[in-house]
Motif scaffolding. Structure first.
Motif, PDB file in Angstrom:
ATOM      1  N   THR A 158       0.818  -1.220   0.000  1.00 44.11           N
ATOM      2  CA  THR A 158       0.000   0.000   0.000  1.00 44.11           C
ATOM      3  C   THR A 158       0.848   1.266   0.000  1.00 44.11           C
ATOM      4  OG1 THR A 158      -0.131  -0.008   2.423  1.00 44.11           O
ATOM      5  CG2 THR A 158      -1.854  -1.198   1.212  1.00 44.11           C
ATOM      6  N   GLY A 159       2.188   1.085   0.017  1.00 45.77           N
ATOM      7  CA  GLY A 159       3.073   2.244  -0.011  1.00 45.77           C
ATOM      8  C   GLY A 159       3.392   2.818   1.350  1.00 45.77           C
ATOM      9  N   THR A 160       2.959   2.165   2.417  1.00 49.86           N
ATOM     10  CA  THR A 160       3.227   2.648   3.763  1.00 49.86           C
ATOM     11  C   THR A 160       4.452   1.955   4.345  1.00 49.86           C
ATOM     12  OG1 THR A 160       1.749   0.999   4.718  1.00 49.86           O
ATOM     13  CG2 THR A 160       0.795   3.152   4.163  1.00 49.86           C
ATOM     14  N   ALA A 161       5.058   2.588   5.338  1.00 54.06           N
ATOM     15  CA  ALA A 161       6.231   2.000   5.978  1.00 54.06           C
ATOM     16  C   ALA A 161       5.823   0.825   6.856  1.00 54.06           C
ATOM     17  CB  ALA A 161       6.938   3.059   6.819  1.00 54.06           C
ATOM     18  N   LEU A 162       6.732  -0.108   7.036  1.00 54.69           N
ATOM     19  CA  LEU A 162       6.484  -1.241   7.920  1.00 54.69           C
ATOM     20  C   LEU A 162       6.340  -0.769   9.355  1.00 54.69           C
ATOM     21  CD1 LEU A 162       9.172  -3.730   6.563  1.00 54.69           C
ATOM     22  CD2 LEU A 162       6.713  -3.872   6.168  1.00 54.69           C
ATOM     23  N   THR A 163       5.476  -1.421  10.114  1.00 53.54           N
ATOM     24  CA  THR A 163       5.389  -1.128  11.535  1.00 53.54           C
ATOM     25  C   THR A 163       6.560  -1.785  12.248  1.00 53.54           C
ATOM     26  OG1 THR A 163       4.103  -3.109  12.052  1.00 53.54           O
ATOM     27  CG2 THR A 163       2.868  -1.130  11.335  1.00 53.54           C
ATOM     28  N   GLN A 164       6.809  -1.391  13.473  1.00 49.93           N
ATOM     29  CA  GLN A 164       7.899  -2.002  14.237  1.00 49.93           C
ATOM     30  C   GLN A 164       7.672  -3.489  14.434  1.00 49.93           C
ATOM     31  OE1 GLN A 164       8.353   0.159  17.910  1.00 49.93           O
ATOM     32  NE2 GLN A 164       9.474   1.841  16.932  1.00 49.93           N
ATOM     33  N   THR A 165       6.412  -3.885  14.657  1.00 49.09           N
ATOM     34  CA  THR A 165       6.101  -5.301  14.824  1.00 49.09           C
ATOM     35  C   THR A 165       6.383  -6.072  13.543  1.00 49.09           C
ATOM     36  OG1 THR A 165       4.397  -4.808  16.469  1.00 49.09           O
ATOM     37  CG2 THR A 165       4.288  -6.963  15.372  1.00 49.09           C
ATOM     38  N   GLU A 166       5.976  -5.529  12.394  1.00 50.47           N
ATOM     39  CA  GLU A 166       6.236  -6.185  11.114  1.00 50.47           C
ATOM     40  C   GLU A 166       7.732  -6.317  10.865  1.00 50.47           C
ATOM     41  OE1 GLU A 166       2.379  -4.845   8.419  1.00 50.47           O
ATOM     42  OE2 GLU A 166       4.038  -3.440   8.720  1.00 50.47           O
ATOM     43  N   THR A 167       8.456  -5.254  11.169  1.00 51.65           N
ATOM     44  CA  THR A 167       9.903  -5.268  10.968  1.00 51.65           C
ATOM     45  C   THR A 167      10.568  -6.342  11.817  1.00 51.65           C
ATOM     46  OG1 THR A 167       9.977  -2.911  10.409  1.00 51.65           O
ATOM     47  CG2 THR A 167      12.027  -3.914  11.159  1.00 51.65           C
ATOM     48  N   ARG A 168      10.176  -6.435  13.074  1.00 50.98           N
ATOM     49  CA  ARG A 168      10.764  -7.454  13.964  1.00 50.98           C
ATOM     50  C   ARG A 168      10.479  -8.866  13.461  1.00 50.98           C
ATOM     51  NH1 ARG A 168       8.871  -4.055  18.175  1.00 50.98           N
ATOM     52  NH2 ARG A 168       7.069  -5.451  18.469  1.00 50.98           N
ATOM     53  N   HIS A 169       9.258  -9.092  12.983  1.00 53.84           N
ATOM     54  CA  HIS A 169       8.902 -10.416  12.491  1.00 53.84           C
ATOM     55  C   HIS A 169       9.719 -10.793  11.262  1.00 53.84           C
ATOM     56  CE1 HIS A 169       4.661 -10.312  14.525  1.00 53.84           C
ATOM     57  NE2 HIS A 169       5.637 -10.525  15.375  1.00 53.84           N
ATOM     58  N   ILE A 170       9.855  -9.854  10.327  1.00 52.59           N
ATOM     59  CA  ILE A 170      10.615 -10.127   9.107  1.00 52.59           C
ATOM     60  C   ILE A 170      12.084 -10.351   9.446  1.00 52.59           C
ATOM     61  CG2 ILE A 170      11.383  -9.174   6.898  1.00 52.59           C
ATOM     62  CD1 ILE A 170       8.705  -7.709   6.738  1.00 52.59           C
ATOM     63  N   GLU A 171      12.635  -9.525  10.338  1.00 55.38           N
ATOM     64  CA  GLU A 171      14.031  -9.677  10.744  1.00 55.38           C
ATOM     65  C   GLU A 171      14.266 -11.052  11.376  1.00 55.38           C
ATOM     66  OE1 GLU A 171      14.806  -6.428  13.337  1.00 55.38           O
ATOM     67  OE2 GLU A 171      15.533  -5.118  11.719  1.00 55.38           O
ATOM     68  N   ALA A 172      13.327 -11.506  12.186  1.00 55.95           N
ATOM     69  CA  ALA A 172      13.490 -12.802  12.855  1.00 55.95           C
ATOM     70  C   ALA A 172      13.531 -13.935  11.838  1.00 55.95           C
ATOM     71  CB  ALA A 172      12.339 -13.008  13.848  1.00 55.95           C
ATOM     72  N   VAL A 173      12.637 -13.896  10.851  1.00 55.08           N
ATOM     73  CA  VAL A 173      12.636 -14.946   9.826  1.00 55.08           C
ATOM     74  C   VAL A 173      13.911 -14.864   8.983  1.00 55.08           C
ATOM     75  CG1 VAL A 173      11.420 -15.877   7.823  1.00 55.08           C
ATOM     76  CG2 VAL A 173      10.116 -14.968   9.753  1.00 55.08           C
ATOM     77  N   LEU A 174      14.336 -13.637   8.632  1.00 56.42           N
ATOM     78  CA  LEU A 174      15.553 -13.467   7.839  1.00 56.42           C
ATOM     79  C   LEU A 174      16.761 -14.032   8.576  1.00 56.42           C
ATOM     80  CD1 LEU A 174      17.028 -12.360   5.361  1.00 56.42           C
ATOM     81  CD2 LEU A 174      17.175 -10.148   6.533  1.00 56.42           C
ATOM     82  N   ARG A 175      16.869 -13.736   9.860  1.00 57.09           N
ATOM     83  CA  ARG A 175      17.993 -14.266  10.640  1.00 57.09           C
ATOM     84  C   ARG A 175      18.003 -15.791  10.630  1.00 57.09           C
ATOM     85  NH1 ARG A 175      20.764 -11.325  14.538  1.00 57.09           N
ATOM     86  NH2 ARG A 175      20.395  -9.074  14.496  1.00 57.09           N
ATOM     87  N   ASP A 176      16.845 -16.391  10.788  1.00 53.57           N
ATOM     88  CA  ASP A 176      16.768 -17.853  10.769  1.00 53.57           C
ATOM     89  C   ASP A 176      17.208 -18.413   9.421  1.00 53.57           C
ATOM     90  OD1 ASP A 176      15.912 -18.007  13.367  1.00 53.57           O
ATOM     91  OD2 ASP A 176      13.785 -18.145  12.872  1.00 53.57           O
ATOM     92  N   ARG A 177      16.760 -17.778   8.346  1.00 55.14           N
ATOM     93  CA  ARG A 177      17.100 -18.265   7.010  1.00 55.14           C
ATOM     94  C   ARG A 177      18.584 -18.094   6.712  1.00 55.14           C
ATOM     95  NH1 ARG A 177      14.513 -21.997   4.813  1.00 55.14           N
ATOM     96  NH2 ARG A 177      15.507 -21.401   2.848  1.00 55.14           N
ATOM     97  N   LEU A 178      19.163 -16.981   7.151  1.00 55.18           N
ATOM     98  CA  LEU A 178      20.577 -16.729   6.869  1.00 55.18           C
ATOM     99  C   LEU A 178      21.484 -17.747   7.549  1.00 55.18           C
ATOM    100  CD1 LEU A 178      20.750 -12.820   7.021  1.00 55.18           C
ATOM    101  CD2 LEU A 178      20.957 -14.280   5.001  1.00 55.18           C
ATOM    102  N   ARG A 179      21.029 -18.343   8.629  1.00 54.44           N
ATOM    103  CA  ARG A 179      21.833 -19.377   9.289  1.00 54.44           C
ATOM    104  C   ARG A 179      21.861 -20.668   8.488  1.00 54.44           C
ATOM    105  NH1 ARG A 179      19.089 -17.144  13.969  1.00 54.44           N
ATOM    106  NH2 ARG A 179      20.534 -15.730  15.012  1.00 54.44           N
ATOM    107  N   ARG A 180      21.009 -20.756   7.466  1.00 54.76           N
ATOM    108  CA  ARG A 180      20.919 -21.964   6.659  1.00 54.76           C
ATOM    109  C   ARG A 180      21.517 -21.798   5.260  1.00 54.76           C
ATOM    110  NH1 ARG A 180      16.897 -25.619   8.498  1.00 54.76           N
ATOM    111  NH2 ARG A 180      15.831 -24.894  10.383  1.00 54.76           N
ATOM    112  N   VAL A 181      21.882 -20.570   4.889  1.00 53.23           N
ATOM    113  CA  VAL A 181      22.346 -20.335   3.527  1.00 53.23           C
ATOM    114  C   VAL A 181      23.764 -20.860   3.355  1.00 53.23           C
ATOM    115  CG1 VAL A 181      20.882 -18.318   3.235  1.00 53.23           C
ATOM    116  CG2 VAL A 181      23.226 -18.020   4.053  1.00 53.23           C
ATOM    117  N   THR A 182      24.139 -21.067   2.108  1.00 50.24           N
ATOM    118  CA  THR A 182      25.476 -21.550   1.786  1.00 50.24           C
ATOM    119  C   THR A 182      26.347 -20.408   1.286  1.00 50.24           C
ATOM    120  OG1 THR A 182      24.756 -22.107  -0.456  1.00 50.24           O
ATOM    121  CG2 THR A 182      24.661 -23.847   1.203  1.00 50.24           C
ATOM    122  N   ALA A 183      27.636 -20.497   1.583  1.00 56.79           N
ATOM    123  CA  ALA A 183      28.580 -19.504   1.086  1.00 56.79           C
ATOM    124  C   ALA A 183      28.873 -19.766  -0.381  1.00 56.79           C
ATOM    125  CB  ALA A 183      29.867 -19.539   1.902  1.00 56.79           C
TER     126      ALA A 183
END
Length: 268
Positions: A117-142
């Motif tokens: 919708t063109g609006t900025a992420l809320t703090q709650t949305e940001t925290r949730h996305i960051e948490a999933v990203l951190r989990d995924r990055l621990r599984r990625v390959t170099a």
């Protein structure tokens, strides 16, 4: 070496930059993950050079100076991570190229942009996305698409001579003579500093350069010739073995961003 610009906070943001754009040498007090969802980005540090496209991201540890050059119209995403506390990568102490799967790509785009919708992420949305990203990055390959920086002056000079003209074939003996050392010594320097033979290093330079040339819109054939391959078929085979996809597929993937809603000043 020019003075390094110090920007304490590594921004979490999206920028649009044209081919040939650069971001000067700088460093952050935060860790940073750098990704381009379109275009190609070359990142240089004192440790070496890395290439990032839409299937790879580059992790830059806190306090590491780095500079950027963009090839092709690029959509540039950066995510900052605090230097203290747990890091999302198992090896977070040195620059690293990591594979970006479809989920990681969408997480990076969402975290650094706006909602549909063109609006900025809320703090709650940001925290949730960051948490999933951190989990995924621990599984990625170099991914090994990197050019280490030479410490020995003779090796650095030899690398520069090759990089200045990839079209011109040059043997290790010829290079050694031009940098005033023996072929045996130069061969040892490549193995000791890079963990590669001279032919292996030269192939990596060619692939590294080819990624940037393809992003600028060159054909596969023209890229093959510009980067020193005798035939297009040899280039296609080597590129596919190294990058995991053919140069034609790679070039086709360097499309425009799906949404271009504004331009911002370079930041990274």
């Amino acid at each position: 070496m020019s003075q390094i610009r110090h920007e304490p906070v590594a921004p979490t943001v999206t920028r649009f930059l044209g081919g040939g754009a650069t971001i000067e040498r700088h460093r952050h007090d935060d860790h940073q993950l750098i990704y381009v969802s379109s275009g190609v980005l070359a990142i240089t540090t004192e440790h070496g050079s890395w290439i990032a496209s839409n299937d790879r991201a580059v992790w830059i540890p806190a306090h590491t100076w780095h500079e950027h050059r963009f090839y092709g119209r690029s959509r540039f995403h950066t995510v900052g991570f605090p230097a203290h506390g747990r890091t999302p990568l198992l090896d977070a102490e040195r620059p690293t190229v990591v594979a970006v799967d479809p989920l990681v790509r969408e997480l990076l785009i969402a975290l650094t942009g706006t909602t549909r919708t063109g609006t900025a992420l809320t703090q709650t949305e940001t925290r949730h996305i960051e948490a999933v990203l951190r989990d995924r990055l621990r599984r990625v390959t170099a991914e090994p698409v990197a050019l280490p920086a030479a410490r020995d002056r003779r090796l650095a000079d030899a690398c520069r001579l090759v990089e200045e003209d990839l079209r011109q074939p040059c043997t290790l003996a010829q290079l050694a003579a031009r940098v005033h050392t023996s072929e045996r010594t130069l061969s040892r320097l490549y193995r000791d500093e890079f963990g590669l033979t001279f032919p292996q290093w030269r192939t990596r330079v060619r692939i590294f350069t080819a990624m940037a040339v393809l992003a600028e819109g060159a054909t596969v054939t023209d890229t093959a010739h510009a980067c020193g391959w005798a035939t297009t078929s040899a280039f296609v085979q080597t590129f596919a073995q190294t990058a995991g996809i053919t140069p034609g597929t790679y070039r086709a993937g360097m499309g425009r961003p799906r949404q271009e809603t504004g331009e911002g000043p370079p930041s990274g």
